[in-house]
Write a protein that holds these residues in place. Structure first.
Motif, short mmCIF file in Angstrom:
data_model
loop_
_atom_site.label_atom_id
_atom_site.label_comp_id
_atom_site.label_asym_id
_atom_site.label_seq_id
_atom_site.Cartn_x
_atom_site.Cartn_y
_atom_site.Cartn_z
N ASP A 286 38.56 45.70 40.15
CA ASP A 286 37.43 44.79 39.92
C ASP A 286 37.61 44.00 38.62
OD1 ASP A 286 37.06 46.83 38.15
OD2 ASP A 286 35.00 47.24 38.71
N TYR A 287 38.84 43.71 38.27
CA TYR A 287 39.15 43.00 37.03
C TYR A 287 38.71 41.53 37.10
CZ TYR A 287 41.89 40.88 33.31
OH TYR A 287 42.29 40.18 32.20
N ARG A 288 38.21 41.02 35.98
CA ARG A 288 37.92 39.59 35.82
C ARG A 288 38.44 39.18 34.44
NH1 ARG A 288 32.73 37.07 38.39
NH2 ARG A 288 32.54 38.31 40.25
N PRO A 289 39.22 38.10 34.37
CA PRO A 289 39.65 37.63 33.05
C PRO A 289 38.43 37.30 32.19
CG PRO A 289 40.85 36.50 34.80
CD PRO A 289 39.76 37.28 35.45
N GLU A 290 38.62 37.31 30.89
CA GLU A 290 37.51 37.05 29.98
C GLU A 290 36.93 35.65 30.15
OE1 GLU A 290 37.18 36.88 25.23
OE2 GLU A 290 37.96 38.76 26.05
N ASP A 291 37.78 34.66 30.29
CA ASP A 291 37.33 33.27 30.44
C ASP A 291 38.16 32.63 31.53
OD1 ASP A 291 35.89 30.95 29.93
OD2 ASP A 291 37.18 30.33 28.28
N ARG B 135 49.07 43.45 36.35
CA ARG B 135 48.80 44.60 37.22
C ARG B 135 47.34 44.61 37.66
NH1 ARG B 135 46.39 49.12 37.01
NH2 ARG B 135 45.99 49.09 34.78
N LYS B 136 46.42 44.40 36.71
CA LYS B 136 44.99 44.41 37.02
C LYS B 136 44.63 43.27 37.98
CE LYS B 136 43.49 46.51 32.69
NZ LYS B 136 42.74 46.26 31.44
N ILE B 137 45.20 42.10 37.77
CA ILE B 137 44.93 40.95 38.64
C ILE B 137 45.43 41.23 40.05
CG2 ILE B 137 45.58 38.55 39.10
CD1 ILE B 137 45.53 38.17 35.99
N CYS B 138 46.63 41.75 40.17
CA CYS B 138 47.19 42.07 41.50
C CYS B 138 46.31 43.09 42.22
CB CYS B 138 48.62 42.59 41.37
SG CYS B 138 49.81 41.31 40.92
N GLU B 139 45.89 44.12 41.52
CA GLU B 139 45.01 45.13 42.12
C GLU B 139 43.72 44.50 42.63
OE1 GLU B 139 44.50 48.10 39.10
OE2 GLU B 139 46.37 49.11 39.63
N THR B 140 43.15 43.58 41.87
CA THR B 140 41.91 42.93 42.27
C THR B 140 42.12 42.10 43.53
OG1 THR B 140 41.10 42.93 40.01
CG2 THR B 140 40.06 41.38 41.54
N LYS C 97 42.11 30.09 32.76
CA LYS C 97 42.85 30.64 33.88
C LYS C 97 42.09 30.40 35.18
CE LYS C 97 44.82 34.14 30.98
NZ LYS C 97 45.07 35.51 30.70
N THR C 98 42.80 30.09 36.24
CA THR C 98 42.18 29.97 37.55
C THR C 98 42.20 31.35 38.18
OG1 THR C 98 42.97 27.70 37.76
CG2 THR C 98 42.27 28.80 39.78
N PHE C 99 41.04 31.81 38.63
CA PHE C 99 40.93 33.17 39.16
C PHE C 99 39.92 33.19 40.29
CE2 PHE C 99 39.14 37.50 39.10
CZ PHE C 99 40.31 38.22 39.29
N MET C 100 40.32 33.75 41.45
CA MET C 100 39.44 33.84 42.61
C MET C 100 39.39 35.25 43.18
SD MET C 100 38.07 30.88 43.37
CE MET C 100 37.59 31.21 45.05
N GLY C 101 39.98 36.20 42.51
CA GLY C 101 40.06 37.56 43.04
C GLY C 101 38.75 38.26 43.27
N PHE C 102 37.68 37.77 42.66
CA PHE C 102 36.38 38.42 42.78
C PHE C 102 35.72 38.13 44.11
CE2 PHE C 102 35.89 34.32 40.85
CZ PHE C 102 34.86 33.75 41.57
N ASP C 103 36.22 37.20 44.89
CA ASP C 103 35.56 36.83 46.15
C ASP C 103 36.59 36.58 47.24
OD1 ASP C 103 33.61 36.28 47.96
OD2 ASP C 103 32.72 34.64 46.85
N MET C 104 37.36 37.59 47.57
CA MET C 104 38.45 37.44 48.54
C MET C 104 37.95 37.07 49.93
SD MET C 104 41.21 37.62 46.92
CE MET C 104 42.35 37.70 48.27
N GLU C 105 36.73 37.48 50.28
CA GLU C 105 36.20 37.15 51.62
C GLU C 105 36.16 35.64 51.83
OE1 GLU C 105 35.52 39.06 54.29
OE2 GLU C 105 36.45 40.63 53.08
N LYS C 106 35.72 34.90 50.82
CA LYS C 106 35.68 33.44 50.93
C LYS C 106 37.09 32.86 51.07
CE LYS C 106 31.31 32.56 48.65
NZ LYS C 106 30.64 32.04 47.47
#
Length: 77
Positions: free
Chosen positions: A61-66, A50-55, A19-28
């Protein structure tokens, strides 16, 4: 790599195996100048969505497993 059908257009879409995920660093992401972001869900559960949208809204502070962030950090040449 998973392949999914594109609704009414009869096209196939090849997805990354992670999965492509960037929610952990929204400032960038905001520093790129983008004014909005699209979240594209494929096989996530309602709870994971729901967790991804909240992040992405800085309310979790959700992060997918991989996951991958594509080439955002190292860039593409």
């Amino acid at each position: 790599f998973p392949v999914i059908k594109d609704g009414a257009k009869c096209r196939s879409i090849i997805l990354n195996c992670k999965k492509t995920f960037m929610g952990f660093d929204m400032e960038k992401l905001y520093k790129t100048g983008a004014s909005f972001f699209r979240l594209y869900f494929t096989d996530e559960s309602a709870e994971e969505c729901r967790k991804i949208c909240e992040t992405y809204l800085n309310k979790g502070d959700y992060r997918p497993e991989d996951f991958t962030n594509g080439h955002f950090i190292k860039g593409v040449q």
